[in-house]
Design a protein around this motif. Structure first.
Motif, PDB file in Angstrom:
ATOM      1  N   ALA B  30       0.836  -1.206   0.000  1.00 58.61           N
ATOM      2  CA  ALA B  30       0.000   0.000   0.000  1.00 58.61           C
ATOM      3  C   ALA B  30       0.867   1.251   0.000  1.00 58.61           C
ATOM      4  CB  ALA B  30      -0.932   0.002   1.219  1.00 58.61           C
ATOM      5  N   LEU B  50      -5.496   4.606   0.967  1.00 53.69           N
ATOM      6  CA  LEU B  50      -5.807   3.984   2.263  1.00 53.69           C
ATOM      7  C   LEU B  50      -7.302   4.008   2.561  1.00 53.69           C
ATOM      8  CD1 LEU B  50      -2.876   5.434   4.376  1.00 53.69           C
ATOM      9  CD2 LEU B  50      -3.075   3.141   3.413  1.00 53.69           C
ATOM     10  N   ARG B  54      -8.227   0.812  -0.378  1.00 58.06           N
ATOM     11  CA  ARG B  54      -8.042  -0.296   0.565  1.00 58.06           C
ATOM     12  C   ARG B  54      -9.131  -0.333   1.635  1.00 58.06           C
ATOM     13  NH1 ARG B  54      -4.106  -0.596  -2.627  1.00 58.06           N
ATOM     14  NH2 ARG B  54      -2.090  -1.511  -2.078  1.00 58.06           N
ATOM     15  N   TRP B  56      -9.002   0.768   4.671  1.00 59.73           N
ATOM     16  CA  TRP B  56      -8.475   0.414   5.990  1.00 59.73           C
ATOM     17  C   TRP B  56      -8.935   1.420   7.038  1.00 59.73           C
ATOM     18  CZ3 TRP B  56      -2.644  -0.586   4.491  1.00 59.73           C
ATOM     19  CH2 TRP B  56      -2.572  -1.768   3.738  1.00 59.73           C
ATOM     20  N   PHE B  62      -8.708   9.288   8.809  1.00 58.00           N
ATOM     21  CA  PHE B  62      -7.545   9.760   8.052  1.00 58.00           C
ATOM     22  C   PHE B  62      -7.264  11.222   8.374  1.00 58.00           C
ATOM     23  CE2 PHE B  62      -5.278  11.443   4.412  1.00 58.00           C
ATOM     24  CZ  PHE B  62      -4.296  10.480   4.224  1.00 58.00           C
ATOM     25  N   SER B  81       3.252   7.465   7.500  1.00 59.60           N
ATOM     26  CA  SER B  81       3.605   6.058   7.306  1.00 59.60           C
ATOM     27  C   SER B  81       4.011   5.428   8.630  1.00 59.60           C
ATOM     28  CB  SER B  81       4.706   5.909   6.251  1.00 59.60           C
ATOM     29  OG  SER B  81       5.853   6.607   6.646  1.00 59.60           O
ATOM     30  N   ILE B  84       0.737   4.801  10.795  1.00 61.20           N
ATOM     31  CA  ILE B  84      -0.086   3.672  10.361  1.00 61.20           C
ATOM     32  C   ILE B  84       0.671   2.359  10.503  1.00 61.20           C
ATOM     33  CG2 ILE B  84      -1.303   2.696   8.381  1.00 61.20           C
ATOM     34  CD1 ILE B  84      -2.155   5.534   7.720  1.00 61.20           C
TER      35      ILE B  84
END
Lengths: 175, 195
Positions: B30, B50, B54, B56, B62, B81, B84
């Motif tokens: 990802a 994301l 995806r 997620w 977010f 990054s 997450i």
């Protein structure tokens, strides 16, 4: 200066700057310019601005121009040193913050501090832009910058188009 | 900017941060995808990949994560990054996500740089670079104006912005000093609700 010393020099600069890196790395440009161009004399303003442009036409997080500055001085080792030095402290801080996320999120000071710092980071970004513009060779660069600024402001076009336009215009005008 | 497409995605279940843990491999892929698709600012791509692809995280999560990332020193994408990655797989996850987002783009950029230096002696390449530097600089200027956002609505904010820029550019103050002095003034003004 020996390569090892130069690597340490770069690492030290970026570890220090990483503490100040609020609101992206663009506000750091005045300090980076001072280091690479004015104080150490490792590159010219044109080269400095060229690396920022090069990083923008390549994919990836826009911090990668920092790696190019390192590369210019000490090759791949310089690129990696610069990148890891700017990332190390934030990396450690973020691992800690992730575990206290909800507490930080609820803290009213977070919002106040961010609001208070916003004008300062934007002011530093302007200072960086002015440094780069001071390095413009002649009126043609100013003209290109003015045209593209108007396009960024007035349209939704992707910035890559205007950066490509800059390359073509540079060749046509023989800059 | 990407257009809204790929309808089958709409049928995928929406996860939240705590309800689903992607594998390490999926995490790496990802962030690799964010890295190689991000042109001119990676955050919009982070959201697209994301949240929309995806699934997620929710869009709200977010945004909350990004605000916290902005409050911690560091490049935003590195912070995102690490956040997450840590959330899903601890420090190892953070390293995986960081490597994913930075590794391949760094290799591409170093190749591009090598090509550029190989041909840098050609006058046309030099001209193209000078032209590109001009339009790229004005993009930074545009980003600065946009990042200002609500600053422009407050006279004190504009004043503080001009003062910070002038101290850095004309007076050659180091960034640390500008942040410390002007930042303190800014926080005081913000506390009084004038910013």
């Amino acid at each position: 200066m020996k390569t090892g010393d130069q690597l340490l020099d770069i690492a030290f600069l970026y570890v220090m700057l990483s503490f100040l890196c609020i609101g992206g790395t663009i506000p750091l440009i005045p300090d980076m310019h001072r280091f690479f161009v004015e104080s150490r004399g490792l590159m010219t303003t044109t080269e400095f601005a060229g690396y920022i442009a090069l990083a923008q036409i390549a994919p990836g997080p826009n911090i990668l121009y920092i790696a190019l500055f390192g590369y210019h001085v000490a090759g791949v080792a310089g690129a990696l040193t610069a990148l890891f030095a700017i990332s190390f402290v934030p990396f450690v801080l973020m691992v800690i913050v992730t575990r206290t996320f909800t507490r930080l999120q609820a803290n009213p000071w977070r919002e106040i501090v961010l609001r208070g710092l916003a004008p300062v980071t934007v002011g530093l970004m302007f200072a960086g832009c002015m440094l780069l513009m001071r390095g413009f060779p002649d009126w043609r660069a100013w003209l290109l910058a003015a045209i593209s600024f108007a396009v960024y402001l007035g349209t939704q076009w992707h910035p890559l188009w205007m950066i490509g336009f800059g390359a073509v215009a540079g060749i046509v005008l023989g800059m | 900017m990407p257009s809204a497409d790929s309808s089958p995605v709409a049928e995928k279940a929406q996860h939240t941060l705590d309800s689903y843990t992607p594998s390490r491999r999926a995490l790496f892929l990802a962030f690799l995808q964010i890295g190689v698709s991000a042109f001119g600012g990676a955050l919009p791509w982070g959201r697209r990949i994301l949240v929309e692809d995806r699934r997620w995280l929710t869009s709200k999560e977010f945004t909350e994560i990004v605000t916290v990332c902005q409050a911690v020193p560091g490049p935003n994408m590195v912070n995102l990054s690490v956040f997450i990655g840590t959330r899903y797989h601890g420090v190892v996850g953070a390293l995986i996500a960081f490597a994913g987002i930075v590794g391949v783009p760094l290799a591409i950029l170093l190749c591009l740089n090598a090509v550029y230096h190989h041909f840098a002696y050609l006058p046309a390449v030099k001209s193209a670079m000078t032209g590109m530097a001009a339009t790229a600089t004005s993009y930074l200027l545009y980003m600065s104006v946009k990042m200002g956002g609500s600053v422009w609505k407050h006279p004190l904010g504009v004043l503080l912005c001009v003062a910070s820029g002038a101290l850095a550019f004309f007076v050659h103050w180091h960034m640390a000093l500008v942040l410390l002095v002007c930042g303190a003034v800014g926080v005081v003004i913000a506390k009084k609700g004038k910013l």
